[in-house]
Design an enzyme around this catalytic site. Sequence first.
Site, short mmCIF file in Angstrom:
data_model
loop_
_atom_site.label_atom_id
_atom_site.label_comp_id
_atom_site.label_asym_id
_atom_site.label_seq_id
_atom_site.Cartn_x
_atom_site.Cartn_y
_atom_site.Cartn_z
N TYR A 69 0.85 -1.21 0.00
CA TYR A 69 0.00 0.00 0.00
C TYR A 69 0.87 1.25 0.00
CZ TYR A 69 -3.68 3.19 1.77
OH TYR A 69 -4.59 4.23 1.94
N LYS B 114 1.28 3.97 -3.09
CA LYS B 114 0.89 5.38 -2.95
C LYS B 114 2.08 6.31 -3.19
CE LYS B 114 -3.52 5.00 -1.80
NZ LYS B 114 -4.62 5.62 -2.56
N ASN C 1 -6.07 9.11 8.92
CA ASN C 1 -7.20 8.24 9.30
C ASN C 1 -8.54 8.98 9.35
OD1 ASN C 1 -4.64 7.13 10.48
ND2 ASN C 1 -6.01 5.43 10.92
N PHE D 289 -13.92 -1.80 16.78
CA PHE D 289 -14.28 -1.49 18.18
C PHE D 289 -15.79 -1.25 18.31
CE2 PHE D 289 -9.81 0.52 19.06
CZ PHE D 289 -9.24 -0.73 18.97
N GLN E 124 0.03 2.96 20.83
CA GLN E 124 0.23 3.61 19.51
C GLN E 124 -0.87 4.64 19.31
OE1 GLN E 124 -0.91 0.56 20.02
NE2 GLN E 124 -2.04 -0.32 18.32
N ARG F 83 -3.18 7.47 16.81
CA ARG F 83 -3.72 7.89 15.52
C ARG F 83 -4.45 9.21 15.77
NH1 ARG F 83 -0.89 4.22 14.54
NH2 ARG F 83 -1.19 2.50 13.08
N PRO G 153 2.43 1.62 12.49
CA PRO G 153 3.04 2.88 12.95
C PRO G 153 2.76 3.17 14.43
CG PRO G 153 1.99 3.19 10.83
CD PRO G 153 1.59 1.81 11.31
P1 NAD Z 1 -12.73 1.81 0.45
O1 NAD Z 1 -12.15 0.45 0.38
O2 NAD Z 1 -14.03 1.99 1.15
O3 NAD Z 1 -12.88 2.44 -1.00
C1 NAD Z 1 -12.00 2.14 -2.05
C2 NAD Z 1 -12.84 1.86 -3.29
O4 NAD Z 1 -11.96 1.59 -4.40
C3 NAD Z 1 -13.73 0.62 -3.14
O5 NAD Z 1 -15.06 0.92 -3.50
C4 NAD Z 1 -13.09 -0.40 -4.09
O6 NAD Z 1 -14.04 -1.31 -4.60
C5 NAD Z 1 -12.49 0.51 -5.15
N1 NAD Z 1 -11.40 -0.10 -5.92
C6 NAD Z 1 -10.28 -0.70 -5.46
N2 NAD Z 1 -9.54 -1.14 -6.49
C7 NAD Z 1 -10.19 -0.81 -7.63
C8 NAD Z 1 -9.92 -0.97 -9.02
N3 NAD Z 1 -8.83 -1.60 -9.47
N4 NAD Z 1 -10.82 -0.49 -9.92
C9 NAD Z 1 -11.94 0.15 -9.51
N5 NAD Z 1 -12.26 0.34 -8.20
C10 NAD Z 1 -11.36 -0.13 -7.28
O7 NAD Z 1 -11.61 2.74 1.11
P2 NAD Z 1 -11.68 4.26 1.56
O8 NAD Z 1 -11.38 4.31 2.99
O9 NAD Z 1 -12.91 4.90 1.06
O10 NAD Z 1 -10.41 4.86 0.80
C11 NAD Z 1 -10.57 5.57 -0.42
C12 NAD Z 1 -9.24 6.16 -0.85
O11 NAD Z 1 -8.75 7.05 0.13
C13 NAD Z 1 -8.16 5.11 -1.08
O12 NAD Z 1 -7.38 5.47 -2.20
C14 NAD Z 1 -7.33 5.20 0.18
O13 NAD Z 1 -6.00 4.82 -0.05
C15 NAD Z 1 -7.45 6.67 0.52
N6 NAD Z 1 -7.24 6.91 1.95
C16 NAD Z 1 -8.20 6.56 2.87
C17 NAD Z 1 -7.97 6.79 4.22
C18 NAD Z 1 -9.00 6.48 5.27
O14 NAD Z 1 -8.75 6.71 6.45
N7 NAD Z 1 -10.18 5.98 4.93
C19 NAD Z 1 -6.74 7.32 4.64
C20 NAD Z 1 -5.78 7.61 3.68
C21 NAD Z 1 -6.04 7.43 2.34
N1 UDP Z 2 -6.17 -1.83 15.82
C1 UDP Z 2 -6.52 -2.45 16.99
N2 UDP Z 2 -7.55 -3.35 16.97
C2 UDP Z 2 -8.27 -3.65 15.84
C3 UDP Z 2 -7.92 -2.98 14.65
C4 UDP Z 2 -6.86 -2.07 14.66
O1 UDP Z 2 -5.93 -2.21 18.03
O2 UDP Z 2 -9.18 -4.49 15.91
C5 UDP Z 2 -5.05 -0.88 15.85
C6 UDP Z 2 -4.02 -1.05 14.74
O3 UDP Z 2 -3.04 -1.99 15.11
C7 UDP Z 2 -3.45 0.34 14.61
C8 UDP Z 2 -4.65 1.25 14.96
O4 UDP Z 2 -5.58 0.42 15.65
O5 UDP Z 2 -2.44 0.57 15.56
C9 UDP Z 2 -5.34 1.84 13.76
O6 UDP Z 2 -5.61 0.80 12.88
P1 UDP Z 2 -6.45 0.99 11.56
O7 UDP Z 2 -6.49 -0.32 10.86
O8 UDP Z 2 -7.74 1.63 11.89
O9 UDP Z 2 -5.65 2.08 10.72
P2 UDP Z 2 -4.10 2.27 10.32
O10 UDP Z 2 -3.22 1.29 11.05
O11 UDP Z 2 -4.08 2.08 8.85
O12 UDP Z 2 -3.84 3.64 10.76
#
Ligand code: NAD
Ligand code: UDP
Length: 313
Positions: free
Chosen positions: A146, A150, A175, A192, A210, A212, A273
């Site tokens: 991932y 990115k 997040n 949670f 940790q 966030r 992280p």
């Molecule tokens: P999500 O999984 O809910 O949404 C991602 C969408 O992309 C899904 O609907 C999935 O079906 C679609 N997708 C994946 N691969 C595809 C492909 N090859 N072709 C067409 N569609 C495809 O995740 P999200 O949380 O909504 O994240 C959306 C974007 O934001 C992502 O790019 C993610 O990296 C970025 N982002 C999200 C967070 C967060 O906290 N949610 C944080 C940082 C970055």
């Molecule tokens: N985490 C946790 N229990 C869970 C899922 C996640 O303690 O059931 C922790 C995870 O290890 C991380 C934090 O919560 O330290 C945030 O995790 P998340 O998957 O939400 O996001 P990311 O690690 O991508 O920031």
Amino acid sequence: MAKVVITGGAGFIGSHLCDRFIAEGDEVICLDNLITGTPDNIAHLFGHPKFKFIKYDVTEFLYVPGDVDFVLHFASPASPMDYVKYPIQTLKVGALGTHKALGLAKAKGARFLLASTSEVYGDPLVHPQSEEYWGNVNPIGIRGVYDEAKRFAEAMTMAYHRYHGLDTRIARIFNTYGPRMRIDDGRAIPAFMTQALKGEDITVFGDGSQTRSICYIDDLVEGIFKLLMSDYVYPINLGNPDEVTILELAMEIKELAGSNSKIVFKPLPPDDPKVRRPDITKAREILGWEPKVSRKEGLKKTLEYFKQKLGID
Ligand code: NAD
Ligand code: UDP
């Protein structure tokens, strides 16, 4: 009135963006292969004259008829559980998918916005993280699929900007949470909340120290919108600097849910992280944006959504 292509528009963040642009009176084309998203997230838009959903894998050549003003590339598995389950698809959508989405924007003379992530900073050695920090990523670890995808996507976006003169934006999203997160996507907040509401053990990974910094979806959508409408081409952090330990977060959710669940500790996944907090000075100064929704308010709204999903009053 603009025409907007949103890849990943059936996902959590993408579907809220579809709503936002439809509310602006724009035309939205949502491209999504539903690997981690669901039509439920956009079902309310089906039949809307300005909304079109096309089930499509954006790693393949993209063709959209007519003019396009904006291409927002949000397609990618985004939860650690999802990208560990779909490592190749994650690399492909970050690399090939970004290339195709950039190609579409170039062909149409459209503005392009990349959904990048705080994960480009990896397990950061600098805290809080500002855009100048280059990060600490393990390229071959389980999260590398991932993080590196990115980082490649950012490099590709800047190359299109510099070489082709494409008008580009890069959002480094921290997040984000809220309604339409998948109940079983393995991220801390859905896990949670589901556990607390069902009276199951709340699984904190590691000792929960940790941190966030969590941003409510409405705030993020506003930040993305402002970034898109700005003229700033370099990466910009979008997130809420309100930092919390994962153990505190688990306790807060348990209390908000009025739950008797036990908090239990499970092994910390590799490369998780230890800290994460955005420095949002640039977003404040350049976009005039900062989050407005408090953690308590956002968590309450999200809990309501999960209650409804689980059929709990
Ligand atoms: P999500 O999984 O809910 O949404 C991602 C969408 O992309 C899904 O609907 C999935 O079906 C679609 N997708 C994946 N691969 C595809 C492909 N090859 N072709 C067409 N569609 C495809 O995740 P999200 O949380 O909504 O994240 C959306 C974007 O934001 C992502 O790019 C993610 O990296 C970025 N982002 C999200 C967070 C967060 O906290 N949610 C944080 C940082 C970055
Ligand atoms: N985490 C946790 N229990 C869970 C899922 C996640 O303690 O059931 C922790 C995870 O290890 C991380 C934090 O919560 O330290 C945030 O995790 P998340 O998957 O939400 O996001 P990311 O690690 O991508 O920031």
